[in-house]
Design a protein around this motif. Structure first.
Motif, PDB file in Angstrom:
ATOM      1  N   LEU A 230      39.835  23.766  23.199  1.00  0.00           N
ATOM      2  CA  LEU A 230      38.711  24.187  22.358  1.00  0.00           C
ATOM      3  C   LEU A 230      38.156  23.014  21.568  1.00  0.00           C
ATOM      4  N   THR A 231      36.848  23.036  21.359  1.00  0.00           N
ATOM      5  CA  THR A 231      36.221  22.021  20.510  1.00  0.00           C
ATOM      6  C   THR A 231      36.548  22.341  19.047  1.00  0.00           C
ATOM      7  N   ALA A 232      36.318  21.376  18.169  1.00  0.00           N
ATOM      8  CA  ALA A 232      36.561  21.597  16.734  1.00  0.00           C
ATOM      9  C   ALA A 232      35.696  22.748  16.229  1.00  0.00           C
ATOM     10  N   GLN A 233      34.467  22.840  16.725  1.00  0.00           N
ATOM     11  CA  GLN A 233      33.568  23.911  16.313  1.00  0.00           C
ATOM     12  C   GLN A 233      34.111  25.276  16.758  1.00  0.00           C
ATOM     13  N   GLN A 234      34.632  25.357  17.993  1.00  0.00           N
ATOM     14  CA  GLN A 234      35.192  26.613  18.493  1.00  0.00           C
ATOM     15  C   GLN A 234      36.450  27.000  17.716  1.00  0.00           C
ATOM     16  N   GLN A 235      37.284  26.016  17.392  1.00  0.00           N
ATOM     17  CA  GLN A 235      38.491  26.297  16.605  1.00  0.00           C
ATOM     18  C   GLN A 235      38.129  26.818  15.224  1.00  0.00           C
ATOM     19  N   MET A 236      37.158  26.169  14.583  1.00  0.00           N
ATOM     20  CA  MET A 236      36.743  26.600  13.251  1.00  0.00           C
ATOM     21  C   MET A 236      36.117  27.991  13.313  1.00  0.00           C
ATOM     22  N   ASP A 237      35.385  28.269  14.374  1.00  0.00           N
ATOM     23  CA  ASP A 237      34.781  29.586  14.517  1.00  0.00           C
ATOM     24  C   ASP A 237      35.843  30.654  14.728  1.00  0.00           C
ATOM     25  N   TYR A 238      36.949  30.309  15.395  1.00  0.00           N
ATOM     26  CA  TYR A 238      38.023  31.298  15.546  1.00  0.00           C
ATOM     27  C   TYR A 238      38.621  31.629  14.175  1.00  0.00           C
ATOM     28  N   ILE A 239      38.743  30.626  13.320  1.00  0.00           N
ATOM     29  CA  ILE A 239      39.241  30.891  11.964  1.00  0.00           C
ATOM     30  C   ILE A 239      38.260  31.816  11.232  1.00  0.00           C
ATOM     31  N   ARG A 240      36.972  31.623  11.434  1.00  0.00           N
ATOM     32  CA  ARG A 240      35.978  32.533  10.847  1.00  0.00           C
ATOM     33  C   ARG A 240      36.172  33.955  11.380  1.00  0.00           C
ATOM     34  N   CYS A 241      36.437  34.069  12.684  1.00  0.00           N
ATOM     35  CA  CYS A 241      36.653  35.393  13.273  1.00  0.00           C
ATOM     36  C   CYS A 241      37.944  36.037  12.764  1.00  0.00           C
TER      37      CYS A 241
ATOM     38  N   LYS B 249      35.608  39.420   2.892  1.00  0.00           N
ATOM     39  CA  LYS B 249      34.171  39.648   3.078  1.00  0.00           C
ATOM     40  C   LYS B 249      33.347  38.620   2.293  1.00  0.00           C
ATOM     41  N   GLY B 250      32.183  38.269   2.827  1.00  0.00           N
ATOM     42  CA  GLY B 250      31.208  37.446   2.129  1.00  0.00           C
ATOM     43  C   GLY B 250      31.618  36.012   1.886  1.00  0.00           C
ATOM     44  N   VAL B 251      32.328  35.409   2.823  1.00  0.00           N
ATOM     45  CA  VAL B 251      32.768  34.022   2.656  1.00  0.00           C
ATOM     46  C   VAL B 251      31.637  33.077   3.068  1.00  0.00           C
ATOM     47  N   ASP B 252      31.325  32.145   2.187  1.00  0.00           N
ATOM     48  CA  ASP B 252      30.307  31.127   2.467  1.00  0.00           C
ATOM     49  C   ASP B 252      30.816  30.239   3.606  1.00  0.00           C
ATOM     50  N   PRO B 253      30.021  30.008   4.657  1.00  0.00           N
ATOM     51  CA  PRO B 253      30.463  29.165   5.778  1.00  0.00           C
ATOM     52  C   PRO B 253      30.907  27.764   5.356  1.00  0.00           C
ATOM     53  N   GLU B 254      30.408  27.267   4.242  1.00  0.00           N
ATOM     54  CA  GLU B 254      30.803  25.930   3.750  1.00  0.00           C
ATOM     55  C   GLU B 254      32.281  25.870   3.374  1.00  0.00           C
TER      56      GLU B 254
END
Length: 196
Positions: A54-65, A70-75
């Motif tokens: 997985l790319t770093a972006q995909q890994q970070m997106d899995y953590i988001r998933c 609720k309501g966590v700022d993407p930053e």
């Protein structure tokens, strides 16, 4: 569930000549089938067979998933420290069960410093293991939908237990059958006090 506390921010506002402080954030994360399904619906690739690629972006997106808060700022995800990322990886690798299978290390045994990632076995038709395949297996075994929120490794273990319980018993080899017959003959000779 894993809880991670992310420190607040501090930045300088040159127009007001003062520091601005952001609030600390508490992330509650669940590595579950539901997280997996949400991630796969966005990226359109099987997560389990691509974990190491997985790319770093995909890994970070899995953590988001995985995030239940609720309501966590993407930053906020950019402020995760290396230690917090390690804690997330340890949590994801945790078997979350006492069940083990023959030929594999027990959950409480050390693994020589290496994390042993159990990859789900490919299905007979060559289909990759995706969220839909896991949901199908759950429903086929009568596992309720509420289990989609269990830790994913625990759910995978339950699915494997169910599949192995439904498999026909393994046939004895000739050597095993002969050994069993010898043992029964010895027991009968001892019981009847005969020599043969």
């Amino acid at each position: 569930m894993l809880t991670i506390k992310i420190a607040g921010t501090q930045s300088w506002d040159p127009q007001k000549a003062e520091f601005r402080y952001g609030e600390p954030v508490e992330l509650r994360l669940e590595h579950s089938l539901l997280s997996l399904a949400n991630w796969e619906s966005k990226w359109h690739i099987p997560f389990l067979s691509n974990v190491g690629n997985l790319t770093a972006q995909q890994q970070m997106d899995y953590i988001r998933c995985m995030t239940v808060t609720k309501g966590v700022d993407p930053e906020v995800y950019r402020r995760l420290t290396r230690e917090q990322m390690n804690a997330i990886n340890i949590y994801m690798d945790d078997p979350m069960t006492a069940t083990w299978f023959r030929g594999e290390p027990k959950p409480n045994e050390p693994r020589n410093g290496k994390t042993v990632k159990q990859k789900p076995r490919p299905r007979r038709g060559g289909t990759e293991t995706t969220a839909e395949v896991l949901y199908y297996q759950m429903f086929q075994l009568g596992i309720p939908k509420e289990c989609e929120k269990w830790h994913l490794n625990r759910l995978l273990t339950l699915l494997r237990v169910g599949q192995e319980a439904n498999n026909p018993p393994r046939k004895m080899s000739k050597a095993e059958a002969m050994a069993q017959q010898r043992m029964l003959n010895e027991q009968r000779k001892a019981k009847l006090h005969t020599r043969g």
